[in-house]
Design a protein around this motif. Sequence first.
Motif, mmCIF file in Angstrom:
data_model
loop_
_atom_site.group_PDB
_atom_site.id
_atom_site.type_symbol
_atom_site.label_atom_id
_atom_site.label_comp_id
_atom_site.label_asym_id
_atom_site.label_seq_id
_atom_site.Cartn_x
_atom_site.Cartn_y
_atom_site.Cartn_z
ATOM 1 N N SER A 93 0.843 -1.195 0.000
ATOM 2 C CA SER A 93 0.000 0.000 0.000
ATOM 3 C C SER A 93 0.878 1.245 0.000
ATOM 4 C CB SER A 93 -0.896 0.005 1.243
ATOM 5 O OG SER A 93 -1.485 1.276 1.441
ATOM 6 N N GLY A 132 -0.364 4.350 0.871
ATOM 7 C CA GLY A 132 -0.854 5.423 1.722
ATOM 8 C C GLY A 132 -1.941 4.986 2.677
ATOM 9 N N LYS A 133 -2.226 5.855 3.631
ATOM 10 C CA LYS A 133 -3.193 5.566 4.681
ATOM 11 C C LYS A 133 -4.580 5.295 4.126
ATOM 12 C CE LYS A 133 -5.158 7.557 8.910
ATOM 13 N NZ LYS A 133 -5.143 8.732 9.841
ATOM 14 N N ASP A 145 -4.801 1.906 2.853
ATOM 15 C CA ASP A 145 -4.875 0.990 3.997
ATOM 16 C C ASP A 145 -6.327 0.837 4.458
ATOM 17 O OD1 ASP A 145 -2.140 1.074 3.838
ATOM 18 O OD2 ASP A 145 -1.843 2.167 5.713
ATOM 19 N N ARG A 205 3.586 -1.047 3.846
ATOM 20 C CA ARG A 205 3.682 0.264 3.206
ATOM 21 C C ARG A 205 4.901 0.319 2.290
ATOM 22 N NH1 ARG A 205 1.689 5.070 4.896
ATOM 23 N NH2 ARG A 205 -0.102 3.769 5.446
ATOM 24 N N THR A 206 4.664 0.562 1.018
ATOM 25 C CA THR A 206 5.749 0.743 0.049
ATOM 26 C C THR A 206 5.833 2.226 -0.289
ATOM 27 O OG1 THR A 206 4.156 0.125 -1.673
ATOM 28 C CG2 THR A 206 5.712 -1.555 -0.965
#
Length: 364
Positions: free
Chosen positions: A142, A144-145, A148, A163-164
């Motif tokens: 993912s 970003g938040k 998510d 998180r990438t």
Amino acid sequence: MTRVLLFAPLYPPYSGGSPTFFSELANTLPDEYDVHILTAYHQDRPLFAKENGSHVYRIIPMKLDLPAPARMILEGGVAFVAAMLIGLFRRIDIAHIHSTSFSTPPIAISMMLLSVPVIYDCQDLAVRSWIATLGNPVAHFSVGKRVDEILVDAGVDEDSIIRTPITNPTYVSEYASRPVDSADDSFSVVFVGALRELKGVDILFNGFCEFAVEHPDATLTLVGDGPLREQLDDSIRNTEVGSRIELLGNVPHRKALSEIASADVLALLSKRETGPRVVFEAFAVGTPVVATRVGAVPDVLDDEETGLLIERSRESIIEALATLYEDPQQRQKMAENALDAKHGPTESELINAVERGYSRAESV
């Protein structure tokens, strides 16, 4: 050696954030990974090739003029057969799949039939909840938040989300230059992205045309391709300021960087985004950005310091362009601030995140 099937809907020489991401990822993964890239057909490249150590299969047809159901059948059918063959004959260990494409579900199903663990790469907000869990994926990348949240709402285990970070290729910095005072009174605006209503290129075009009537030294360069291209071509021919608007279409990434670096401002009037790579690129080469308050843009764009945050309207873009046009010193200061800002995570941080996902898949 771990054999990875990497599904990238587009791959160079196609341009844009996704092709850049996947090509840089393939080029920087350690040698312990044998990467096989399944991607769209391109008339200027062979169907099968070995590039920078990766095997590239450019065989998925991209028929943008077809209705969605027909595209799903054509693209999805070819993708399913191709993924099955690559999976069988190359003995694929991990499937790393872009999450938003007509080809995504068929490829995921093929990997499920072959008992190959799947990782979904979720780079935008268009990820569908039913796809997010298709094939029992072992991990989700993912950016970003907000992504998510979409995944968790779809029933994805939060512990499986990795998180990438969004990173710039190392060569982007080659195009950076410290701004200097210039006697040149020209004012250049650039847009880089898909020519789609979602990106607001039509709003930018209409706003610029009105702005340019009163500012005869202003120019606009549009880099990219998409559904609005024909409409924009016609509009350029029919507007009185058409001679100062250039539509370049898709260009190599380095050419796009050159256009960004030489512009006075980059404009992006998206309706939604996660973390648009082009904004990071603009800052890295010292170009101020005018953009809408979407996704991670307000987190990375310091309003009135590295650019301007505006509403998504013709009136707002006209006002923003006028503000920057009338104050060259402010533009120069914004450019300096952009160059001095931290431009985000490094490629090594991205590779570390991806390898965590691959390690999880290998342990299944």
